[in-house]
Design a protein around this motif. Structure first.
Motif, PDB file in Angstrom:
ATOM      1  N   ALA A  88      60.483  42.488  44.180  1.00 30.93           N
ATOM      2  CA  ALA A  88      59.272  42.288  44.977  1.00 30.93           C
ATOM      3  C   ALA A  88      58.556  43.611  45.214  1.00 30.93           C
ATOM      4  O   ALA A  88      57.321  43.680  45.173  1.00 30.93           O
ATOM      5  N   ALA A  89      59.338  44.669  45.455  1.00 25.22           N
ATOM      6  CA  ALA A  89      58.741  45.987  45.679  1.00 25.22           C
ATOM      7  C   ALA A  89      58.049  46.495  44.419  1.00 25.22           C
ATOM      8  O   ALA A  89      56.953  47.053  44.473  1.00 25.22           O
ATOM      9  N   ILE A  90      58.706  46.280  43.278  1.00 25.95           N
ATOM     10  CA  ILE A  90      58.120  46.697  42.004  1.00 25.95           C
ATOM     11  C   ILE A  90      56.841  45.918  41.723  1.00 25.95           C
ATOM     12  O   ILE A  90      55.836  46.471  41.271  1.00 25.95           O
ATOM     13  N   ALA A  91      56.892  44.613  42.012  1.00 22.28           N
ATOM     14  CA  ALA A  91      55.708  43.771  41.788  1.00 22.28           C
ATOM     15  C   ALA A  91      54.561  44.209  42.693  1.00 22.28           C
ATOM     16  O   ALA A  91      53.404  44.257  42.271  1.00 22.28           O
ATOM     17  N   ALA A  92      54.892  44.529  43.958  1.00 25.35           N
ATOM     18  CA  ALA A  92      53.853  44.981  44.890  1.00 25.35           C
ATOM     19  C   ALA A  92      53.244  46.293  44.416  1.00 25.35           C
ATOM     20  O   ALA A  92      52.024  46.479  44.479  1.00 25.35           O
ATOM     21  N   GLN A  93      54.100  47.188  43.940  1.00 25.08           N
ATOM     22  CA  GLN A  93      53.595  48.470  43.435  1.00 25.08           C
ATOM     23  C   GLN A  93      52.709  48.252  42.224  1.00 25.08           C
ATOM     24  O   GLN A  93      51.670  48.885  42.074  1.00 25.08           O
ATOM     25  N   SER A  94      53.127  47.312  41.364  1.00 31.53           N
ATOM     26  CA  SER A  94      52.336  47.022  40.173  1.00 31.53           C
ATOM     27  C   SER A  94      50.978  46.469  40.550  1.00 31.53           C
ATOM     28  O   SER A  94      49.960  46.814  39.953  1.00 31.53           O
ATOM     29  N   ARG A  95      50.946  45.592  41.577  1.00 35.28           N
ATOM     30  CA  ARG A  95      49.668  45.040  42.024  1.00 35.28           C
ATOM     31  C   ARG A  95      48.770  46.149  42.570  1.00 35.28           C
ATOM     32  O   ARG A  95      47.563  46.167  42.337  1.00 35.28           O
ATOM     33  N   ASP A  96      49.382  47.070  43.303  1.00 32.70           N
ATOM     34  CA  ASP A  96      48.606  48.169  43.867  1.00 32.70           C
ATOM     35  C   ASP A  96      48.006  49.055  42.785  1.00 32.70           C
ATOM     36  O   ASP A  96      46.904  49.570  42.925  1.00 32.70           O
ATOM     37  N   LEU A  97      48.732  49.238  41.689  1.00 32.58           N
ATOM     38  CA  LEU A  97      48.293  50.132  40.636  1.00 32.58           C
ATOM     39  C   LEU A  97      47.374  49.453  39.624  1.00 32.58           C
ATOM     40  O   LEU A  97      46.712  50.117  38.836  1.00 32.58           O
ATOM     41  N   MET A  98      47.361  48.123  39.626  1.00 35.04           N
ATOM     42  CA  MET A  98      46.545  47.389  38.655  1.00 35.04           C
ATOM     43  C   MET A  98      45.093  47.346  39.130  1.00 35.04           C
ATOM     44  O   MET A  98      44.707  46.541  39.962  1.00 35.04           O
ATOM     45  N   LYS A 139      39.148  50.217  41.699  1.00 38.75           N
ATOM     46  CA  LYS A 139      39.751  49.553  42.851  1.00 38.75           C
ATOM     47  C   LYS A 139      40.913  48.654  42.410  1.00 38.75           C
ATOM     48  O   LYS A 139      40.839  48.015  41.362  1.00 38.75           O
ATOM     49  N   PRO A 140      42.000  48.593  43.214  1.00 38.92           N
ATOM     50  CA  PRO A 140      43.080  47.654  42.912  1.00 38.92           C
ATOM     51  C   PRO A 140      42.512  46.238  42.851  1.00 38.92           C
ATOM     52  O   PRO A 140      41.785  45.826  43.762  1.00 38.92           O
ATOM     53  N   ILE A 141      42.843  45.507  41.814  1.00 42.23           N
ATOM     54  CA  ILE A 141      42.196  44.206  41.634  1.00 42.23           C
ATOM     55  C   ILE A 141      42.533  43.245  42.765  1.00 42.23           C
ATOM     56  O   ILE A 141      41.716  42.394  43.127  1.00 42.23           O
ATOM     57  N   HIS A 142      43.715  43.386  43.364  1.00 43.79           N
ATOM     58  CA  HIS A 142      44.092  42.464  44.441  1.00 43.79           C
ATOM     59  C   HIS A 142      43.234  42.652  45.692  1.00 43.79           C
ATOM     60  O   HIS A 142      43.193  41.785  46.563  1.00 43.79           O
ATOM     61  N   SER A 143      42.550  43.820  45.782  1.00 48.41           N
ATOM     62  CA  SER A 143      41.730  44.102  46.966  1.00 48.41           C
ATOM     63  C   SER A 143      40.292  43.601  46.813  1.00 48.41           C
ATOM     64  O   SER A 143      39.514  43.670  47.776  1.00 48.41           O
ATOM     65  N   LEU A 144      39.941  43.115  45.638  1.00 49.07           N
ATOM     66  CA  LEU A 144      38.563  42.699  45.374  1.00 49.07           C
ATOM     67  C   LEU A 144      38.316  41.260  45.816  1.00 49.07           C
ATOM     68  O   LEU A 144      39.225  40.441  45.847  1.00 49.07           O
ATOM     69  N   TYR A 184      46.800  39.050  41.366  1.00 51.23           N
ATOM     70  CA  TYR A 184      45.732  38.614  42.274  1.00 51.23           C
ATOM     71  C   TYR A 184      46.200  37.360  43.012  1.00 51.23           C
ATOM     72  O   TYR A 184      46.381  36.293  42.390  1.00 51.23           O
ATOM     73  N   PRO A 185      46.427  37.458  44.336  1.00 47.57           N
ATOM     74  CA  PRO A 185      47.037  36.363  45.088  1.00 47.57           C
ATOM     75  C   PRO A 185      46.046  35.353  45.665  1.00 47.57           C
ATOM     76  O   PRO A 185      46.430  34.516  46.482  1.00 47.57           O
ATOM     77  N   HIS A 186      44.785  35.430  45.263  1.00 44.77           N
ATOM     78  CA  HIS A 186      43.776  34.545  45.836  1.00 44.77           C
ATOM     79  C   HIS A 186      43.149  33.671  44.747  1.00 44.77           C
ATOM     80  O   HIS A 186      43.466  33.800  43.567  1.00 44.77           O
ATOM     81  N   ALA A 187      42.235  32.790  45.181  1.00 40.53           N
ATOM     82  CA  ALA A 187      41.467  32.015  44.210  1.00 40.53           C
ATOM     83  C   ALA A 187      40.501  32.935  43.477  1.00 40.53           C
ATOM     84  O   ALA A 187      40.108  33.987  44.001  1.00 40.53           O
ATOM     85  N   ASN A 188      40.142  32.556  42.263  1.00 40.84           N
ATOM     86  CA  ASN A 188      39.226  33.374  41.463  1.00 40.84           C
ATOM     87  C   ASN A 188      37.905  33.561  42.217  1.00 40.84           C
ATOM     88  O   ASN A 188      37.202  32.593  42.504  1.00 40.84           O
ATOM     89  N   PRO A 189      37.541  34.812  42.573  1.00 41.11           N
ATOM     90  CA  PRO A 189      36.342  35.043  43.379  1.00 41.11           C
ATOM     91  C   PRO A 189      35.036  34.822  42.627  1.00 41.11           C
ATOM     92  O   PRO A 189      33.967  34.793  43.244  1.00 41.11           O
ATOM     93  N   VAL A 190      35.115  34.650  41.318  1.00 40.99           N
ATOM     94  CA  VAL A 190      33.897  34.441  40.526  1.00 40.99           C
ATOM     95  C   VAL A 190      33.462  32.975  40.582  1.00 40.99           C
ATOM     96  O   VAL A 190      32.271  32.660  40.452  1.00 40.99           O
ATOM     97  N   GLN A 191      34.419  32.083  40.783  1.00 41.78           N
ATOM     98  CA  GLN A 191      34.106  30.664  40.783  1.00 41.78           C
ATOM     99  C   GLN A 191      33.182  30.296  41.946  1.00 41.78           C
ATOM    100  O   GLN A 191      33.379  30.723  43.077  1.00 41.78           O
ATOM    101  N   GLY A 192      32.161  29.518  41.655  1.00 42.89           N
ATOM    102  CA  GLY A 192      31.244  29.043  42.682  1.00 42.89           C
ATOM    103  C   GLY A 192      30.163  30.022  43.070  1.00 42.89           C
ATOM    104  O   GLY A 192      29.348  29.734  43.955  1.00 42.89           O
ATOM    105  N   LEU A 193      30.085  31.157  42.399  1.00 39.30           N
ATOM    106  CA  LEU A 193      29.098  32.159  42.781  1.00 39.30           C
ATOM    107  C   LEU A 193      27.665  31.756  42.445  1.00 39.30           C
ATOM    108  O   LEU A 193      26.722  32.328  42.992  1.00 39.30           O
ATOM    109  N   LYS A 194      27.502  30.816  41.551  1.00 36.18           N
ATOM    110  CA  LYS A 194      26.140  30.431  41.173  1.00 36.18           C
ATOM    111  C   LYS A 194      25.346  29.924  42.374  1.00 36.18           C
ATOM    112  O   LYS A 194      24.120  30.003  42.399  1.00 36.18           O
TER     113      LYS A 194
END
Length: 207
Positions: A88-98, A139-144, A184-194
């Motif tokens: 879990a720690a490795i995965a969290a670090q990977s998310r932070d760096l991605m 920016k880390p993708i999980h923060s977007l 990315y732990p959320h729903a795709n933020p691009v969906q519904g933007l239209k």
């Protein structure tokens, strides 16, 4: 006989030196010292590393050994628990760096074999590098989120609608990949933007 702090420092010969309760000081062939717990986990005798004696004191080793023994007595598997925490720690670090830019590169490389020619792949990535990366790339993708995507699309949505629509599709693909890979732990933020972007007349010629 239980170990002492001075006794731990004095041990030089390779071997296993018991402290009681299954806790041992292991002295390796090179003189490196580490703590080992021998205990029974789910009916099987196991050895668990507790850490280097240079970093873990005798008192700390005893405390850690006691906690691991208790978990084992309660029917748990402390070794599996530790590995889960580490993963879990490795995965969290990977998310932070991605970052978004790195995610886009991953997607580009994955899609490249499916495109008919190299030029199409270059155009795909160039659009993201030109329009999305200056705002989101580092920016880390999980923060977007939705607002970040809008900041990229709004400046070109009415001026270059075709470019903006293609960029929206590419960004959606990047986020889909990030979701699938656990970045990315959320729903795709691009969906519904239209619905958040103004309606524009489609133009065939678009830079």
């Amino acid at each position: 006989m239980a170990l002492t702090v001075k006794g731990v420092d004095a041990k030089k010969e390779p071997g296993m030196y018991g402290d009681g309760g299954g806790l041992y000081l292991r002295v390796g062939p090179t003189g490196a010292k580490s703590w080992i717990l021998r205990t029974v986990i789910l009916g099987k005798r196991r050895e668990l590393g507790i850490g280097s004696a240079d970093l873990v004191t005798l008192a700390e080793a005893r405390d850690k050994a006691a906690a691991l023994r208790k978990e084992a007595r309660d029917g748990g598997d402390p070794d599996a628990t530790r590995k889960t925490v580490q993963r879990a720690a490795i995965a969290a670090q990977s998310r932070d760096l991605m970052t978004f830019a790195k995610a886009a590169d991953h997607v580009h490389k994955k899609l490249l074999p499916s495109w008919r020619n190299k030029k199409h792949g270059e155009v795909w990535l160039a659009g993201i590098e030109l329009h999305a990366n200056p705002t989101m790339g580092k920016k880390p993708i999980h923060s977007l989120g939705r607002d970040d995507v809008l900041k990229v699309l709004e400046p070109i949505w009415t001026e270059k609608p075709e470019t903006a629509k293609r960029l929206r599709q590419r960004m959606a693909t990047v986020f889909d990949w990030a979701i699938a890979e656990g970045h990315y732990p959320h729903a795709n933020p691009v969906q519904g933007l239209k619905f958040a972007l103004p309606k524009v007349a489609t133009r065939l010629c678009d830079a």
